[in-house]
Structures are given as structure tokens and as C-alpha cells.
Motif scaffolding. Sequence first.
Motif, PDB file in Angstrom:
ATOM      1  N   GLY A  55       0.887  -1.162   0.000  1.00 30.60           N
ATOM      2  CA  GLY A  55       0.000   0.000   0.000  1.00 30.60           C
ATOM      3  C   GLY A  55       0.915   1.199   0.000  1.00 30.60           C
ATOM      4  N   VAL A  56       0.460   2.304   0.577  1.00 34.12           N
ATOM      5  CA  VAL A  56       1.334   3.480   0.628  1.00 34.12           C
ATOM      6  C   VAL A  56       1.903   3.663   2.039  1.00 34.12           C
ATOM      7  CG1 VAL A  56       0.427   4.668  -1.392  1.00 34.12           C
ATOM      8  CG2 VAL A  56      -0.695   4.970   0.812  1.00 34.12           C
ATOM      9  N   HIS A  57       2.833   4.617   2.150  1.00 36.28           N
ATOM     10  CA  HIS A  57       3.625   4.774   3.369  1.00 36.28           C
ATOM     11  C   HIS A  57       2.771   4.906   4.629  1.00 36.28           C
ATOM     12  CE1 HIS A  57       6.452   6.641   6.191  1.00 36.28           C
ATOM     13  NE2 HIS A  57       7.392   6.031   5.499  1.00 36.28           N
ATOM     14  N   PHE A  58       1.699   5.773   4.563  1.00 41.61           N
ATOM     15  CA  PHE A  58       0.940   5.999   5.803  1.00 41.61           C
ATOM     16  C   PHE A  58       0.240   4.727   6.268  1.00 41.61           C
ATOM     17  CE2 PHE A  58      -2.565   6.878   2.799  1.00 41.61           C
ATOM     18  CZ  PHE A  58      -3.620   6.214   3.406  1.00 41.61           C
ATOM     19  N   MET A  59      -0.070   3.832   5.347  1.00 47.08           N
ATOM     20  CA  MET A  59      -0.745   2.578   5.715  1.00 47.08           C
ATOM     21  C   MET A  59       0.225   1.654   6.450  1.00 47.08           C
ATOM     22  SD  MET A  59      -2.998   1.848   2.304  1.00 47.08           S
ATOM     23  CE  MET A  59      -4.347   2.955   1.872  1.00 47.08           C
ATOM     24  N   GLY A  80       4.188   7.350  -1.450  1.00 46.61           N
ATOM     25  CA  GLY A  80       3.592   8.339  -0.540  1.00 46.61           C
ATOM     26  C   GLY A  80       2.104   8.498  -0.780  1.00 46.61           C
ATOM     27  N   CYS A  81       1.588   9.682  -0.488  1.00 48.59           N
ATOM     28  CA  CYS A  81       0.166   9.961  -0.700  1.00 48.59           C
ATOM     29  C   CYS A  81       0.047  11.476  -0.773  1.00 48.59           C
ATOM     30  CB  CYS A  81      -0.653   9.419   0.469  1.00 48.59           C
ATOM     31  SG  CYS A  81      -2.343  10.046   0.526  1.00 48.59           S
ATOM     32  N   SER A  82      -0.629  11.975  -1.802  1.00 49.95           N
ATOM     33  CA  SER A  82      -0.673  13.434  -1.975  1.00 49.95           C
ATOM     34  C   SER A  82      -1.381  14.107  -0.799  1.00 49.95           C
ATOM     35  CB  SER A  82      -1.352  13.799  -3.294  1.00 49.95           C
ATOM     36  OG  SER A  82      -2.664  13.316  -3.342  1.00 49.95           O
ATOM     37  N   LEU A  83      -2.353  13.449  -0.216  1.00 50.35           N
ATOM     38  CA  LEU A  83      -3.055  14.040   0.930  1.00 50.35           C
ATOM     39  C   LEU A  83      -2.094  14.201   2.108  1.00 50.35           C
ATOM     40  CD1 LEU A  83      -6.487  12.231   0.939  1.00 50.35           C
ATOM     41  CD2 LEU A  83      -6.141  14.691   1.134  1.00 50.35           C
ATOM     42  N   SER A  84      -1.376  13.139   2.382  1.00 52.94           N
ATOM     43  CA  SER A  84      -0.435  13.159   3.490  1.00 52.94           C
ATOM     44  C   SER A  84       0.709  14.147   3.210  1.00 52.94           C
ATOM     45  CB  SER A  84       0.102  11.740   3.682  1.00 52.94           C
ATOM     46  OG  SER A  84       1.001  11.709   4.724  1.00 52.94           O
ATOM     47  N   VAL A 108      -6.917   9.028   8.161  1.00 52.89           N
ATOM     48  CA  VAL A 108      -5.769   8.123   8.272  1.00 52.89           C
ATOM     49  C   VAL A 108      -4.706   8.401   7.198  1.00 52.89           C
ATOM     50  CG1 VAL A 108      -6.781   6.280   6.848  1.00 52.89           C
ATOM     51  CG2 VAL A 108      -5.262   5.669   8.753  1.00 52.89           C
ATOM     52  N   ASN A 109      -5.105   9.055   6.103  1.00 52.05           N
ATOM     53  CA  ASN A 109      -4.155   9.428   5.038  1.00 52.05           C
ATOM     54  C   ASN A 109      -3.338  10.636   5.504  1.00 52.05           C
ATOM     55  OD1 ASN A 109      -6.261   7.850   3.882  1.00 52.05           O
ATOM     56  ND2 ASN A 109      -5.668   8.530   1.839  1.00 52.05           N
ATOM     57  N   SER A 110      -2.499  10.415   6.502  1.00 50.80           N
ATOM     58  CA  SER A 110      -1.685  11.485   7.082  1.00 50.80           C
ATOM     59  C   SER A 110      -0.461  10.839   7.721  1.00 50.80           C
ATOM     60  CB  SER A 110      -2.492  12.239   8.146  1.00 50.80           C
ATOM     61  OG  SER A 110      -2.973  11.321   9.114  1.00 50.80           O
ATOM     62  N   SER A 166      -6.493  17.713  -0.765  1.00 52.80           N
ATOM     63  CA  SER A 166      -7.279  16.837  -1.645  1.00 52.80           C
ATOM     64  C   SER A 166      -6.356  15.785  -2.250  1.00 52.80           C
ATOM     65  CB  SER A 166      -7.961  17.649  -2.743  1.00 52.80           C
ATOM     66  OG  SER A 166      -7.011  18.444  -3.400  1.00 52.80           O
ATOM     67  N   CYS A 167      -6.981  14.747  -2.783  1.00 52.34           N
ATOM     68  CA  CYS A 167      -6.228  13.641  -3.380  1.00 52.34           C
ATOM     69  C   CYS A 167      -6.038  13.895  -4.867  1.00 52.34           C
ATOM     70  CB  CYS A 167      -6.984  12.338  -3.155  1.00 52.34           C
ATOM     71  SG  CYS A 167      -6.538  11.067  -4.343  1.00 52.34           S
ATOM     72  N   MET A 168      -4.805  13.732  -5.336  1.00 53.42           N
ATOM     73  CA  MET A 168      -4.479  14.017  -6.742  1.00 53.42           C
ATOM     74  C   MET A 168      -5.219  13.092  -7.724  1.00 53.42           C
ATOM     75  SD  MET A 168      -0.649  12.371  -6.742  1.00 53.42           S
ATOM     76  CE  MET A 168      -0.361  12.581  -8.479  1.00 53.42           C
ATOM     77  N   VAL A 169      -5.645  11.928  -7.267  1.00 55.59           N
ATOM     78  CA  VAL A 169      -6.366  11.000  -8.154  1.00 55.59           C
ATOM     79  C   VAL A 169      -7.845  11.368  -8.187  1.00 55.59           C
ATOM     80  CG1 VAL A 169      -6.987   8.576  -8.551  1.00 55.59           C
ATOM     81  CG2 VAL A 169      -4.719   9.157  -7.643  1.00 55.59           C
ATOM     82  N   GLU A 259      -5.227   6.025 -11.912  1.00 51.46           N
ATOM     83  CA  GLU A 259      -4.390   5.106 -11.136  1.00 51.46           C
ATOM     84  C   GLU A 259      -3.489   5.945 -10.232  1.00 51.46           C
ATOM     85  OE1 GLU A 259      -2.263   2.538 -13.782  1.00 51.46           O
ATOM     86  OE2 GLU A 259      -4.085   1.453 -14.354  1.00 51.46           O
ATOM     87  N   CYS A 260      -3.415   5.559  -8.972  1.00 52.55           N
ATOM     88  CA  CYS A 260      -2.601   6.344  -8.033  1.00 52.55           C
ATOM     89  C   CYS A 260      -1.114   6.068  -8.301  1.00 52.55           C
ATOM     90  CB  CYS A 260      -2.969   5.966  -6.598  1.00 52.55           C
ATOM     91  SG  CYS A 260      -1.864   6.717  -5.392  1.00 52.55           S
ATOM     92  N   PRO A 261      -0.352   7.109  -8.685  1.00 51.68           N
ATOM     93  CA  PRO A 261       1.058   6.873  -9.017  1.00 51.68           C
ATOM     94  C   PRO A 261       1.876   6.402  -7.817  1.00 51.68           C
ATOM     95  CG  PRO A 261       0.581   9.228  -8.939  1.00 51.68           C
ATOM     96  CD  PRO A 261      -0.732   8.521  -8.774  1.00 51.68           C
ATOM     97  N   HIS A 262       1.404   6.719  -6.615  1.00 48.59           N
ATOM     98  CA  HIS A 262       2.118   6.266  -5.408  1.00 48.59           C
ATOM     99  C   HIS A 262       1.877   4.781  -5.182  1.00 48.59           C
ATOM    100  CE1 HIS A 262       2.853  10.454  -4.526  1.00 48.59           C
ATOM    101  NE2 HIS A 262       1.554  10.699  -4.621  1.00 48.59           N
ATOM    102  N   MET A 263       0.613   4.402  -5.208  1.00 52.82           N
ATOM    103  CA  MET A 263       0.256   2.981  -5.007  1.00 52.82           C
ATOM    104  C   MET A 263       0.958   2.106  -6.043  1.00 52.82           C
ATOM    105  SD  MET A 263      -2.118   2.102  -2.713  1.00 52.82           S
ATOM    106  CE  MET A 263      -3.146   2.927  -1.507  1.00 52.82           C
ATOM    107  N   ARG A 264       1.037   2.645  -7.278  1.00 57.95           N
ATOM    108  CA  ARG A 264       1.562   1.834  -8.377  1.00 57.95           C
ATOM    109  C   ARG A 264       3.083   1.750  -8.397  1.00 57.95           C
ATOM    110  NH1 ARG A 264      -2.979  -0.533 -11.101  1.00 57.95           N
ATOM    111  NH2 ARG A 264      -4.742   0.563 -10.184  1.00 57.95           N
TER     112      ARG A 264
HETATM  113 FE1  SF4 Z   1      -3.346   9.101  -1.434  1.00 54.50          FE
HETATM  114 FE2  SF4 Z   1      -5.075   9.595  -3.366  1.00 54.50          FE
HETATM  115 FE3  SF4 Z   1      -3.261   7.689  -3.701  1.00 54.50          FE
HETATM  116 FE4  SF4 Z   1      -5.312   7.340  -1.974  1.00 54.50          FE
HETATM  117  S1  SF4 Z   1      -5.429   7.548  -4.202  1.00 54.50           S
HETATM  118  S2  SF4 Z   1      -3.146   6.867  -1.608  1.00 54.50           S
HETATM  119  S3  SF4 Z   1      -5.547   9.433  -1.189  1.00 54.50           S
HETATM  120  S4  SF4 Z   1      -2.848   9.902  -3.476  1.00 54.50           S
END
Ligand code: SF4
Length: 303
Positions: A55-59, A80-84, A108-110, A166-169, A259-264
Motif C-alpha cells: 500500500g502506501v507509506h501511511f498505511m 507516498g500519498c498526496s493528501l499526506s 488516516v491518510n496522514s 485533496s487527493c491528486m487521483v 491510477e494512483c502513481p504512489h500505489m503503483r
Molecule cells: Fe493518497 Fe489519493 Fe493515492 Fe489514496 S489515491 S493513496 S488518497 S494519493
Amino acid sequence: MEQKIAQLKKDLNAVILAHYYQESEIQDVADFVGDSLALAQVAEKTTADVIVFCGVHFMAETAKILNPDKLVLLPDLDAGCSLSDRCPPDKFKAFKAKYPDHFVATYVNSSAAVKAMSDVIVTSSNAVKIISKVPADRQIIFAPDQHLGRWVTQKTGREMVLWPGSCMVHEIFSEKLIVQLKVQHPTAKVIAHPECEASVLRQADYIGSTKQLLEFSQKDDATRFIVVTEAGIIHQMQKASPNKTFIPAPPDNGCACNECPHMRLNTLEKLYRCMRDKTPRLELPPGLGEAALKPLKLMLEWS
Ligand code: SF4
Ligand code: 13P
């Protein structure tokens, strides 16, 4: 690769947790696939020695806060995560100082540092329930997702001071495109994540976390769904309901911006390598995990 991962899982006594936004190959080798809340709940209860968090870092950080003595691995530490990322701890501290008496509810996205400054953590699946439990005489700060915050206010009637994140996706979905899709597929139901803007959410037949969207698509009578969230979730929707049609929004026109570039950043190969080499590891500075645990525990209790 799948066989090697299965062997390493046994050797390490590891559990592999994956979010629905991971590529399908990763979802298929995971022991649990879930939304942020479900994965945190599994992480809290696991008896495995090693947690491999796809998943991403905050998870992964949340899993480490809940399990300070376990080894927590993340295939790519840069996920990472754009929100965080758009809510740095020093700026959040200054923001919070403007409202010293407010109750702080944080998505939690922080980062762990922002969580440590909060009274309670929420996820998209329990935010309405948790905000409803905040004592009525307390004013609330909600961070870092303004769109989720606005939707929660609509559902609960609780006005909140919103951090403007806000979330970039989810911010790239447009109402116009959703309406065009609705015209093309008049029997389809629109299902959307609450991180989308209000103009998009008003087109939705159902709004929920990734897990809630998946469950709705299974239970509902409709056979076509316009899915307004990261497209990775469609893998599980299609597996659970092979005879239903899932249309990603915006349509698959060569643009991968749903598609979330961080997740991917995580791939099956990186997953294998992180288990083989037991790195990258999620580590927390001394004291931070303990400080972030309190609001996280309160969330799990109130959930
Ligand atoms: Fe963060 Fe948005 Fe990716 Fe979810 S989809 S991990 S909120 S950037
Ligand atoms: P869920 O908690 O719904 O899985 O959402 C996580 C997320 O990052 C949404 O963009």
C-alpha cells in the motif's frame, strides 16, 4: 515470482496485506486485501512476525504504530500519498494552534507526526460514525481531506474547520465526464469514493470507502457500474461479480490518471525483493509511534 513469494512468506512467518489500489498481481498473492480500516484491523490482530504492507507509506506506518515490535516491510518506501504529503506536520501544528479548543479528527491518510497531534483518526468507511460520536459541545478540525470533510458534514450536520487538502487521483474526476458516461450507460449506477469533489459526488448513487463500494457492487441489483475511484478496485469487483460490467471513470482512453502513481510504485518484483532482503523497513523515530497510537486506538474502539 508468486511461488518464491509464497515460500518467503512461510520462511518469515509473514502476512501480506494489500490495498485495493495495488496492481492485480499483488492483490492475488496477498493474504488480505482491504480498505484502510480493514487493513489496520487485520494488522492490529495479526500473529505473524512480519507484516508486508502493499500500500502506501501511511498505511504501513499505521501497521507499525499498532505493532512496534514487528518487522514491517513496504515494497517501495517512496510510495507516498498526496493528501499526506500536502499536510506537513509544522504547517498543521500552526493551523491547529489557531483553534486551540477544537477536537482534532484526522483522516488516516496522514503522517504519524500529524496523527500524533490529533484526538481521533478516521478512515473513509468510519468517518461519519466517528464524527457523530464527538461530543456535541466540541468544535472540530478535520484534516487533511476537504472533500471527505464536506461530505461528512453533509451526513452528520457537524460543521468542521477543514484543512484544504485533496487527493491528486480523486480530484481529476469531472462532473461533466461522469454525466457523459451516464448518458452512454443509462442503466449504470455511479459509485464514488468520498474523496471526490462535491460536484462529482452529487452524481453518485452510492458513496463509500473502497470496501463499501465493492460490497455495494456485489449486493445491488444493477449490472453496470461507473466506478469513480482508483481503477485498481475493479479487479476485486470483477472477480466477485464476473457477470457485471464495471466502467472506470474517466473512460480508459489511454490516460492512466485514475491510477494512483504512489500505489503503483509497488510491483510484484519489488514485493519479492523486499521479502528476500527484509528491506525497505518501516521505522519510526522514538516516541512518535506511542504518541500516534492513542488517537488510532480511539478510532478502532469507536469503529
Ligand atoms: Fe493518497 Fe489519493 Fe493515492 Fe489514496 S489515491 S493513496 S488518497 S494519493
Ligand atoms: P479507503 O480507506 O477507502 O481504502 O481509501 C484509501 C485511499 O487512499 C483512498 O484514496
